[in-house]
Design a protein around this motif. Structure first.
Motif, PDB file in Angstrom:
ATOM      1  N   VAL A  17     -28.508 -65.214  -5.649  1.00  0.00           N
ATOM      2  CA  VAL A  17     -28.146 -64.392  -4.486  1.00  0.00           C
ATOM      3  C   VAL A  17     -27.809 -62.982  -4.981  1.00  0.00           C
ATOM      4  N   ASP A  18     -28.500 -61.925  -4.414  1.00  0.00           N
ATOM      5  CA  ASP A  18     -28.227 -60.518  -4.743  1.00  0.00           C
ATOM      6  C   ASP A  18     -27.174 -60.008  -3.768  1.00  0.00           C
ATOM      7  N   SER A  19     -26.010 -59.788  -4.275  1.00  0.00           N
ATOM      8  CA  SER A  19     -24.924 -59.266  -3.426  1.00  0.00           C
ATOM      9  C   SER A  19     -24.537 -57.830  -3.797  1.00  0.00           C
ATOM     10  N   GLN A  48     -30.532 -52.541  -8.645  1.00  0.00           N
ATOM     11  CA  GLN A  48     -30.857 -53.245  -9.893  1.00  0.00           C
ATOM     12  C   GLN A  48     -31.859 -54.371  -9.693  1.00  0.00           C
ATOM     13  N   TRP A  49     -31.793 -55.060  -8.525  1.00  0.00           N
ATOM     14  CA  TRP A  49     -32.574 -56.294  -8.371  1.00  0.00           C
ATOM     15  C   TRP A  49     -33.694 -56.182  -7.346  1.00  0.00           C
ATOM     16  N   HIS A  50     -33.550 -55.321  -6.380  1.00  0.00           N
ATOM     17  CA  HIS A  50     -34.552 -55.252  -5.317  1.00  0.00           C
ATOM     18  C   HIS A  50     -34.963 -53.798  -5.056  1.00  0.00           C
ATOM     19  N   ASP A  51     -36.072 -53.681  -4.368  1.00  0.00           N
ATOM     20  CA  ASP A  51     -36.500 -52.353  -3.922  1.00  0.00           C
ATOM     21  C   ASP A  51     -35.636 -51.898  -2.749  1.00  0.00           C
ATOM     22  N   ILE A  52     -35.633 -50.578  -2.549  1.00  0.00           N
ATOM     23  CA  ILE A  52     -34.909 -50.013  -1.409  1.00  0.00           C
ATOM     24  C   ILE A  52     -35.763 -50.217  -0.163  1.00  0.00           C
ATOM     25  N   ARG A  93     -27.037 -43.861   4.397  1.00  0.00           N
ATOM     26  CA  ARG A  93     -26.937 -45.330   4.355  1.00  0.00           C
ATOM     27  C   ARG A  93     -28.234 -45.871   3.782  1.00  0.00           C
ATOM     28  N   ALA A  94     -28.099 -46.801   2.847  1.00  0.00           N
ATOM     29  CA  ALA A  94     -29.281 -47.385   2.204  1.00  0.00           C
ATOM     30  C   ALA A  94     -29.165 -48.903   2.196  1.00  0.00           C
ATOM     31  N   TRP A  95     -30.307 -49.592   2.422  1.00  0.00           N
ATOM     32  CA  TRP A  95     -30.366 -51.058   2.380  1.00  0.00           C
ATOM     33  C   TRP A  95     -31.408 -51.475   1.352  1.00  0.00           C
ATOM     34  N   ASP A  96     -31.075 -52.492   0.586  1.00  0.00           N
ATOM     35  CA  ASP A  96     -32.122 -53.051  -0.265  1.00  0.00           C
ATOM     36  C   ASP A  96     -32.799 -54.202   0.457  1.00  0.00           C
ATOM     37  N   GLU A  97     -33.812 -54.771  -0.140  1.00  0.00           N
ATOM     38  CA  GLU A  97     -34.572 -55.830   0.523  1.00  0.00           C
ATOM     39  C   GLU A  97     -33.752 -57.092   0.709  1.00  0.00           C
TER      40      GLU A  97
END
Length: 358
Positions: A17-19, A48-52, A93-97
């Motif tokens: 889980v990417d938190s 670090q783990w996912h694309d934006i 504001r930014a969200w990763d996948e």
């Protein structure tokens, strides 16, 4: 039996889980800094783990705009234009996948007003006849630097300027937003009074004319005033300092002609004067030469000479030589000529008369 083998006893599937939210680094604008009406927003957003997955920008709590980066780039950029003066706040504001969200904000101030420069005591293209002081005041809500030079050297507001010559005062002021004002003033200190030199007429000269030309030399652009008796006239010297008064009236006898000058800076010079003698009666002497007897019927030649007793030249002086018969004082011949006489000079001529009618 003699050997060994690996054996899987149990299997279990695990999911990670990417938190961790994305990391937002706002490079521009710098927090609590001043800017003009256009600001370049520059931010780096990484995960670090996912694309934006998505990036949004809001300005002052409204105007939500989605931002995009180039492929394989973490750099996000946008020009913020037509900003009003005052304090503004941006929020990213930014969200990763994985759906993790990050927020970052900056506050900055927009200043579009350049510093105000006020100079008292001197003016551009000013001309002064005494020492001056440049009083300089610079005002701005967010003033940063002020640079003042006089003829290329540092100058302090209020310092006296007392040496004759040309000056260039340069003032440059910049505020924290980079707005710049410049004030450039060129002025001149003239502390020397004009000198008047009358070149014509000569002092103590004589003339038979009822008017005269008065000319001379002084400082360029000076205002000259001529006075003789009740007559007053004013002229301006040309770029070479030459001045001329035409048809200055003269009274019979001695005439004192005075010329004064005031230059462009207001300096008053010492008066210059000449005395001109107006002689309204021309003093001449004359002699006649002829034989005491002459044959009747033959032309009679009379030689004559006039002398000028004045110290001025006489032009086109009318002269009449007349022949009279003694008996009855009868006019029998006349010769009229116009002659020129140099100052204190003489003129010799002759007249011819016909004697047939005697």
């Amino acid at each position: 039996y003699g050997g060994s083998a690996n054996q899987i006893l149990a299997n279990q599937t695990l999911s990670t889980v990417d938190s961790e939210p994305p990391v937002i680094q706002i490079e521009s604008p710098v927090d609590s800094t001043f800017y003009p009406a256009t600001v370049n927003l520059v931010a780096t957003i990484t995960d670090q783990w996912h694309d934006i997955a998505q990036v949004e920008l809001s300005l002052d709590g409204s105007e939500v705009t989605e931002l995009y980066s180039a492929p394989q780039s973490s750099l996000y950029q946008r020009w913020l234009t037509d900003l009003t003066e005052g304090t503004h706040q941006i929020n990213l504001r930014a969200w990763d996948e994985a759906g993790n969200q990050a927020n970052a904000s900056r506050s900055f101030t927009v200043d579009t007003t350049a510093p105000l420069i006020d100079v008292q005591g001197v003016a551009d293209e000013g001309l002064y006849n005494s020492a001056v002081q440049a009083q300089i005041q610079v005002t701005d809500s967010h003033l940063d630097t002020v640079n003042i030079t006089l003829n290329g050297q540092p100058y302090q507001s209020g310092d006296p300027i007392s040496t004759e010559g040309s000056y260039l005062l340069l003032i440059t002021a910049t505020d924290l937003a980079g707005n710049t004002s410049t004030n450039r003033l060129a002025f001149y200190l003239d502390l020397t009074a004009p000198v008047v030199n009358i070149t014509y007429p000569a002092n103590n000269s004589e003339t038979s004319q009822s008017t005269t030309l008065v000319s001379g030399q002084t400082e360029a652009g000076a205002t000259l005033t001529l006075q003789t008796d009740s007559y007053i006239d004013t002229v301006t010297a040309d770029y070479a300092g030459v001045f001329s008064f035409a048809d200055v009236p003269l009274s019979s006898g001695a005439n004192l002609i005075t010329v004064s000058a005031v230059d462009l800076a207001g300096n008053a010079g010492t008066d210059a004067s000449v005395t001109v003698e107006y002689v309204d009666t021309i003093n001449v002497t004359g002699t006649l030469t002829a034989s005491n007897s002459h044959p009747l019927g033959q032309n009679l030649n009379v030689n004559w000479q006039l002398g000028n007793l004045n110290n001025f030249a006489v032009s086109q002086l009318p002269v009449k030589v007349e022949l009279f018969q003694t008996a009855g004082n009868l006019l029998v011949g006349s010769d009229e000529q116009n002659i020129d006489l140099a100052a204190a000079g003489s003129h010799t001529s002759s007249s011819t008369f016909v004697t047939d009618s005697f």
